[in-house]
Design a protein around this motif. Structure first.
Motif, PDB file in Angstrom:
ATOM      1  N   TYR A  56     -31.543 -15.099  79.082  1.00 15.84           N
ATOM      2  CA  TYR A  56     -31.570 -14.274  78.040  1.00 15.84           C
ATOM      3  C   TYR A  56     -30.295 -14.315  77.569  1.00 15.84           C
ATOM      4  O   TYR A  56     -30.666 -14.300  75.919  1.00 15.84           O
ATOM      5  CB  TYR A  56     -31.916 -12.699  78.352  1.00 15.84           C
ATOM      6  N   PHE A  57     -29.713 -14.818  77.967  1.00 13.27           N
ATOM      7  CA  PHE A  57     -28.014 -14.306  77.435  1.00 13.27           C
ATOM      8  C   PHE A  57     -28.337 -16.023  76.367  1.00 13.27           C
ATOM      9  O   PHE A  57     -27.615 -16.166  75.134  1.00 13.27           O
ATOM     10  CB  PHE A  57     -26.657 -14.501  78.105  1.00 13.27           C
ATOM     11  N   GLU A  60     -29.811 -15.816  72.957  1.00 14.89           N
ATOM     12  CA  GLU A  60     -29.492 -15.097  72.810  1.00 14.89           C
ATOM     13  C   GLU A  60     -28.130 -15.494  71.633  1.00 14.89           C
ATOM     14  O   GLU A  60     -28.087 -15.622  70.489  1.00 14.89           O
ATOM     15  CB  GLU A  60     -28.391 -13.800  72.997  1.00 14.89           C
ATOM     16  N   GLN A  76     -22.986  -7.209  79.493  1.00 10.00           N
ATOM     17  CA  GLN A  76     -23.165  -6.933  78.276  1.00 10.00           C
ATOM     18  C   GLN A  76     -24.429  -6.726  78.124  1.00 10.00           C
ATOM     19  O   GLN A  76     -25.582  -6.254  77.583  1.00 10.00           O
ATOM     20  CB  GLN A  76     -22.973  -8.470  77.476  1.00 10.00           C
ATOM     21  N   SER A  77     -25.727  -7.213  79.739  1.00 11.71           N
ATOM     22  CA  SER A  77     -27.101  -7.115  79.694  1.00 11.71           C
ATOM     23  C   SER A  77     -27.033  -5.546  79.573  1.00 11.71           C
ATOM     24  O   SER A  77     -28.179  -4.968  79.387  1.00 11.71           O
ATOM     25  CB  SER A  77     -26.967  -8.460  80.510  1.00 11.71           C
ATOM     26  N   LYS A  79     -25.200  -3.233  79.044  1.00 12.27           N
ATOM     27  CA  LYS A  79     -24.687  -2.382  77.708  1.00 12.27           C
ATOM     28  C   LYS A  79     -26.159  -2.363  77.174  1.00 12.27           C
ATOM     29  O   LYS A  79     -26.506  -1.636  76.488  1.00 12.27           O
ATOM     30  CB  LYS A  79     -23.386  -3.195  77.313  1.00 12.27           C
ATOM     31  N   ARG A  80     -26.503  -3.540  76.954  1.00 14.96           N
ATOM     32  CA  ARG A  80     -27.653  -4.263  75.802  1.00 14.96           C
ATOM     33  C   ARG A  80     -29.006  -3.166  76.566  1.00 14.96           C
ATOM     34  O   ARG A  80     -29.920  -2.727  75.520  1.00 14.96           O
ATOM     35  CB  ARG A  80     -28.507  -5.802  76.031  1.00 14.96           C
ATOM     36  N   PHE A  81     -29.324  -3.149  77.496  1.00 14.81           N
ATOM     37  CA  PHE A  81     -30.407  -2.238  78.326  1.00 14.81           C
ATOM     38  C   PHE A  81     -30.664  -1.482  77.799  1.00 14.81           C
ATOM     39  O   PHE A  81     -31.069  -0.110  77.647  1.00 14.81           O
ATOM     40  CB  PHE A  81     -30.390  -2.739  79.722  1.00 14.81           C
ATOM     41  N   SER A  82     -29.245  -0.231  78.429  1.00 14.00           N
ATOM     42  CA  SER A  82     -28.949   0.917  77.946  1.00 14.00           C
ATOM     43  C   SER A  82     -29.645   1.211  76.499  1.00 14.00           C
ATOM     44  O   SER A  82     -29.307   2.266  76.640  1.00 14.00           O
ATOM     45  CB  SER A  82     -27.742   1.232  78.424  1.00 14.00           C
ATOM     46  N   ILE A  83     -28.413   0.667  75.631  1.00 17.95           N
ATOM     47  CA  ILE A  83     -29.154   0.993  73.739  1.00 17.95           C
ATOM     48  C   ILE A  83     -30.635   0.929  74.443  1.00 17.95           C
ATOM     49  O   ILE A  83     -30.832   1.869  73.376  1.00 17.95           O
ATOM     50  CB  ILE A  83     -28.333  -0.382  73.695  1.00 17.95           C
ATOM     51  N   GLU A  84     -31.089   0.052  74.147  1.00 13.34           N
ATOM     52  CA  GLU A  84     -32.174  -0.298  73.765  1.00 13.34           C
ATOM     53  C   GLU A  84     -33.193   0.888  74.749  1.00 13.34           C
ATOM     54  O   GLU A  84     -34.153   1.083  73.971  1.00 13.34           O
ATOM     55  CB  GLU A  84     -32.598  -2.239  74.908  1.00 13.34           C
TER      56      GLU A  84
END
Length: 141
Positions: A56-57, A60, A76-77, A79-84
């Protein structure tokens, strides 16, 4: 690692070659995630999960790419999952708002346009602008 990168590069090179399907030329791209035993996992499940994160990285970073798993990517993954996840809940929590912002001509002081901004008022991130959804007048192109 160099041999693994070489194999990944060969796979990507072969997938990008055009092929003809029902008379139409088609091209495909691939994204490859790589995890290496034992550094990135001691069992099949861990290795597959980490390779998936790396894939997935790679997507991107741009299609037709490969990426090795690393702890940085994992961070990073996460963090991105948490934001999503929080963004999905933002609608339920009434944290999204639409704001209109005038565009001014500083020389004349006149309003020359307006844009609509979707904002997310997140408890931990603060105010986040998600997109400029509308601009008036539309640019002539």
């Amino acid at each position: 690692m160099n041999q693994v990168a070489l194999v990944a590069h060969k796979i990507l090179s072969s997938t990008i070659k055009p092929m003809v399907l029902t008379g139409e030329e088609c091209r495909i791209t691939a994204s490859i995630g790589i995890s290496i035993y034992p550094k990135d996992g001691l069992d099949e499940q861990s290795l597959m999960k980490n390779a998936d994160i790396a894939m997935y990285f790679a997507k991107e970073e741009g299609r037709n790419n490969y990426q090795f798993y690393s702890k940085d990517i994992q961070s990073q993954s996460n963090k991105r999952f948490s934001i999503e996840t929080n963004l999905r809940r933002a609608l339920e929590r009434n944290e999204l708002s639409l704001e209109y912002q005038a565009k001014l001509d500083f020389k004349t002081g006149m309003i020359t346009g307006v844009e609509a901004l979707l904002r997310w008022q997140n408890p931990s991130l603060g105010s986040v602008t998600l997109c400029n959804s509308f601009r008036w007048p539309k640019k002539q192109g």
